[in-house]
Design a protein around this motif. Structure first.
Motif, PDB file in Angstrom:
ATOM      1  N   MET A  47      34.500  18.323  10.212  1.00  0.00           N
ATOM      2  CA  MET A  47      34.900  16.753  10.238  1.00  0.00           C
ATOM      3  C   MET A  47      33.780  16.090  11.117  1.00  0.00           C
ATOM      4  SD  MET A  47      36.931  16.683   7.898  1.00  0.00           S
ATOM      5  CE  MET A  47      37.488  15.000   8.229  1.00  0.00           C
ATOM      6  N   ASP A  48      33.433  16.677  12.189  1.00  0.00           N
ATOM      7  CA  ASP A  48      32.434  16.054  13.272  1.00  0.00           C
ATOM      8  C   ASP A  48      31.301  15.922  12.665  1.00  0.00           C
ATOM      9  OD1 ASP A  48      34.244  15.753  14.888  1.00  0.00           O
ATOM     10  OD2 ASP A  48      33.942  17.579  16.268  1.00  0.00           O
ATOM     11  N   PHE A  49      30.727  16.924  11.832  1.00  0.00           N
ATOM     12  CA  PHE A  49      29.328  17.336  10.993  1.00  0.00           C
ATOM     13  C   PHE A  49      29.236  15.958  10.208  1.00  0.00           C
ATOM     14  CE2 PHE A  49      26.709  19.379   8.095  1.00  0.00           C
ATOM     15  CZ  PHE A  49      25.499  19.099   8.541  1.00  0.00           C
ATOM     16  N   LEU A  50      30.452  16.049   9.291  1.00  0.00           N
ATOM     17  CA  LEU A  50      30.301  14.722   8.188  1.00  0.00           C
ATOM     18  C   LEU A  50      30.384  13.380   8.845  1.00  0.00           C
ATOM     19  CD1 LEU A  50      32.868  16.478   5.527  1.00  0.00           C
ATOM     20  CD2 LEU A  50      30.341  16.208   5.405  1.00  0.00           C
ATOM     21  N   ASN A  51      31.292  13.190   9.852  1.00  0.00           N
ATOM     22  CA  ASN A  51      31.150  11.891  10.628  1.00  0.00           C
ATOM     23  C   ASN A  51      29.745  11.742  10.933  1.00  0.00           C
ATOM     24  OD1 ASN A  51      34.046  11.688   9.933  1.00  0.00           O
ATOM     25  ND2 ASN A  51      34.588  12.560  11.974  1.00  0.00           N
ATOM     26  N   TRP A  52      29.204  12.357  11.478  1.00  0.00           N
ATOM     27  CA  TRP A  52      27.725  12.205  12.179  1.00  0.00           C
ATOM     28  C   TRP A  52      26.742  11.741  11.055  1.00  0.00           C
ATOM     29  CZ3 TRP A  52      23.337  15.098  11.598  1.00  0.00           C
ATOM     30  CH2 TRP A  52      22.057  14.851  12.118  1.00  0.00           C
ATOM     31  N   LEU A  53      26.871  12.525   9.837  1.00  0.00           N
ATOM     32  CA  LEU A  53      26.061  12.335   8.691  1.00  0.00           C
ATOM     33  C   LEU A  53      26.297  11.165   8.375  1.00  0.00           C
ATOM     34  CD1 LEU A  53      25.978  15.761   6.981  1.00  0.00           C
ATOM     35  CD2 LEU A  53      24.191  14.895   7.993  1.00  0.00           C
ATOM     36  N   GLU A  54      27.482  10.644   8.000  1.00  0.00           N
ATOM     37  CA  GLU A  54      27.789   9.207   7.708  1.00  0.00           C
ATOM     38  C   GLU A  54      27.364   8.071   8.502  1.00  0.00           C
ATOM     39  OE1 GLU A  54      31.719  10.864   5.104  1.00  0.00           O
ATOM     40  OE2 GLU A  54      31.894   9.934   6.947  1.00  0.00           O
ATOM     41  N   THR A  55      27.546   8.269   9.746  1.00  0.00           N
ATOM     42  CA  THR A  55      27.011   7.411  10.534  1.00  0.00           C
ATOM     43  C   THR A  55      25.458   7.238  10.688  1.00  0.00           C
ATOM     44  OG1 THR A  55      28.784   7.923  12.209  1.00  0.00           O
ATOM     45  CG2 THR A  55      26.953   6.602  13.280  1.00  0.00           C
ATOM     46  N   LEU A  56      24.839   8.375  10.442  1.00  0.00           N
ATOM     47  CA  LEU A  56      23.087   8.459  10.182  1.00  0.00           C
ATOM     48  C   LEU A  56      22.713   7.575   9.122  1.00  0.00           C
ATOM     49  CD1 LEU A  56      20.730   9.834  11.610  1.00  0.00           C
ATOM     50  CD2 LEU A  56      20.971  11.454  10.242  1.00  0.00           C
ATOM     51  N   VAL A  57      23.499   8.009   7.966  1.00  0.00           N
ATOM     52  CA  VAL A  57      23.173   7.106   6.698  1.00  0.00           C
ATOM     53  C   VAL A  57      23.682   5.701   6.721  1.00  0.00           C
ATOM     54  CG1 VAL A  57      23.537   7.091   4.255  1.00  0.00           C
ATOM     55  CG2 VAL A  57      23.552   9.196   5.319  1.00  0.00           C
ATOM     56  N   ALA A  58      24.607   5.290   7.293  1.00  0.00           N
ATOM     57  CA  ALA A  58      24.835   3.947   7.503  1.00  0.00           C
ATOM     58  C   ALA A  58      23.647   3.244   8.354  1.00  0.00           C
ATOM     59  CB  ALA A  58      26.327   3.795   8.353  1.00  0.00           C
ATOM     60  N   LYS A  59      22.995   3.728   9.232  1.00  0.00           N
ATOM     61  CA  LYS A  59      22.079   3.137   9.960  1.00  0.00           C
ATOM     62  C   LYS A  59      21.006   3.014   9.164  1.00  0.00           C
ATOM     63  CE  LYS A  59      23.599   4.644  14.464  1.00  0.00           C
ATOM     64  NZ  LYS A  59      23.264   5.583  15.564  1.00  0.00           N
ATOM     65  N   GLN A  60      20.494   3.629   8.008  1.00  0.00           N
ATOM     66  CA  GLN A  60      19.356   3.507   7.263  1.00  0.00           C
ATOM     67  C   GLN A  60      19.496   2.086   6.443  1.00  0.00           C
ATOM     68  OE1 GLN A  60      18.991   6.896   4.732  1.00  0.00           O
ATOM     69  NE2 GLN A  60      18.725   8.410   6.356  1.00  0.00           N
ATOM     70  N   PRO A  61      18.374   1.512   6.216  1.00  0.00           N
ATOM     71  CA  PRO A  61      18.112   0.345   5.611  1.00  0.00           C
ATOM     72  C   PRO A  61      18.635   0.491   4.014  1.00  0.00           C
ATOM     73  CG  PRO A  61      16.131   0.522   6.738  1.00  0.00           C
ATOM     74  CD  PRO A  61      16.917   1.806   6.860  1.00  0.00           C
ATOM     75  N   ASN A  62      18.295   1.340   3.308  1.00  0.00           N
ATOM     76  CA  ASN A  62      18.791   1.461   1.978  1.00  0.00           C
ATOM     77  C   ASN A  62      19.941   2.395   1.577  1.00  0.00           C
ATOM     78  OD1 ASN A  62      18.137   4.264   2.604  1.00  0.00           O
ATOM     79  ND2 ASN A  62      16.058   4.151   1.576  1.00  0.00           N
ATOM     80  N   LYS A  63      20.343   3.133   2.733  1.00  0.00           N
ATOM     81  CA  LYS A  63      21.781   3.646   2.578  1.00  0.00           C
ATOM     82  C   LYS A  63      21.898   4.592   1.366  1.00  0.00           C
ATOM     83  CE  LYS A  63      24.364   0.252   5.310  1.00  0.00           C
ATOM     84  NZ  LYS A  63      23.041  -0.578   5.515  1.00  0.00           N
ATOM     85  N   GLU A  64      20.676   5.181   0.902  1.00  0.00           N
ATOM     86  CA  GLU A  64      20.884   6.109  -0.098  1.00  0.00           C
ATOM     87  C   GLU A  64      21.162   7.395   0.103  1.00  0.00           C
ATOM     88  OE1 GLU A  64      16.757   5.699  -1.776  1.00  0.00           O
ATOM     89  OE2 GLU A  64      17.142   3.570  -2.581  1.00  0.00           O
TER      90      GLU A  64
END
Length: 320
Positions: A47-64
């Motif tokens: 769960m911590d791993f998935l939360n970190w990944l989602e935060t990482l993608v949210a910071k990307q401009p394209n969010k792809e």
């Protein structure tokens, strides 16, 4: 993640940790700093791993989404992650952020084929790239790295390393994989340029470079299913090789090799029994010719093993 079982000697040496018990509690202890490492359950870590990944993608401009880099010649790493995710029904959530896996082993072999690299261990490859970047790499140095005699730094002993600086740390290995991939595309795209690529430009080039070596998550899930099916076929042959597994390492290795060869060609204990019942040993010999990974003497040994197992009138072949 807190392991269910105590670590064996190889795992303790690789990761420099061991499991200890204090009262009713099991904990991980660092063999470098001798401190207690906080551990958590598998589902909490995921769960911590998935939360970190989602935060990482949210910071990307394209969010792809992202491509997950890993370095493993046997491709076990994505399978281990997917098995854990599947256990807790988290693959769909994982697929929303991670779109593909990219193994940097074939990437390194493709980019550095001129060096004649036979295996691409992360430690050896990082050392080779570091020497090449400094312009001090010689044929002797490259040979040393290929043979596995190189080390990352001089203070490689457990007591001399700082916490988190040894290769057994997942954080350190992840950083090494990413930096190694950047070095590969820099050496490939601008060998004559002395200036390093800008961060954004390097990431774009890295993404384009790993695309041919990446596998979509869905295809990796299907590969995992095929691997599990193959393991099921391998396990069906256990009664035949039971005596081999009870003897020396030499015979255990041969038994594993035979089981893998049979399973990869779709055979099971039951399917070969049907063939033997119809055409006896000649039928087995005919279908086993499709296995080209075995030598002539190995094929003869395997054929005799199968025939003696299926034929009740013959004595079971025992290893020496």
């Amino acid at each position: 993640i807190m392991p269910y079982m105590n670590l064996n000697q190889a795992a303790r040496r690789r990761h420099q940790i061991r499991v200890i018990s204090i009262g009713f509690y099991r904990m991980l202890k660092s063999m470098q700093t001798y401190e207690i490492i906080k551990s958590k359950s598998e589902v909490a870590a995921l769960m911590d791993f998935l939360n970190w990944l989602e935060t990482l993608v949210a910071k990307q401009p394209n969010k792809e989404g992202i491509v997950m880099l890993y370095h493993d010649e046997r491709k076990f790493i994505p399978y281990m992650i997917l098995v854990a995710l599947k256990k807790y029904s988290l693959i769909d959530r994982f697929n929303r952020t991670v779109k593909a896996f990219a193994n940097t082993c074939p990437m390194a072999k493709a980019f550095l084929g001129k060096h004649g690299i036979k295996n691409c261990g992360l430690r050896k490859l990082s050392k080779l790239l570091a020497k090449s970047k400094d312009g001090n790499s010689t044929k002797e140095d490259e040979h040393e790295n290929v043979e596995g005699n190189a080390i990352i730094n001089d203070n490689s002993g457990p007591k001399n390393q700082k916490q988190g600086s040894f290769e057994g740390s997942a954080n350190v290995r992840a950083k090494m994989v990413y930096e190694m991939a950047l070095q590969l595309i820099e050496s490939e795209s601008s060998e004559s340029s002395e200036e390093a690529l800008e961060s954004s430009e390097a990431e774009v080039k890295l993404l384009n470079a790993v695309k041919p070596f990446s596998h979509l998550l869905n295809s990796t899930v299907l590969e995992l299913k095929d691997r599990n099916d193959s393991l099921g076929r391998q396990n069906s042959f256990r009664p035949i090789f039971l005596n081999y597994f009870r003897t020396t390492l030499h015979y255990r290795v041969r038994a594993v090799k035979y089981r893998i060869a049979l399973a990869e060609h779709g055979f099971t204990l039951k399917s070969l029994r049907v063939i033997w019942s119809d055409k006896r040993k000649a039928g087995l010999e005919l279908v086993l010719t499709a296995i080209d990974s075995l030598k002539t003497e190995e094929m003869a040994e395997l054929l005799n093993l199968l025939d003696s197992y299926y034929d009740p009138s013959k004595a079971t072949i025992m290893p020496k």
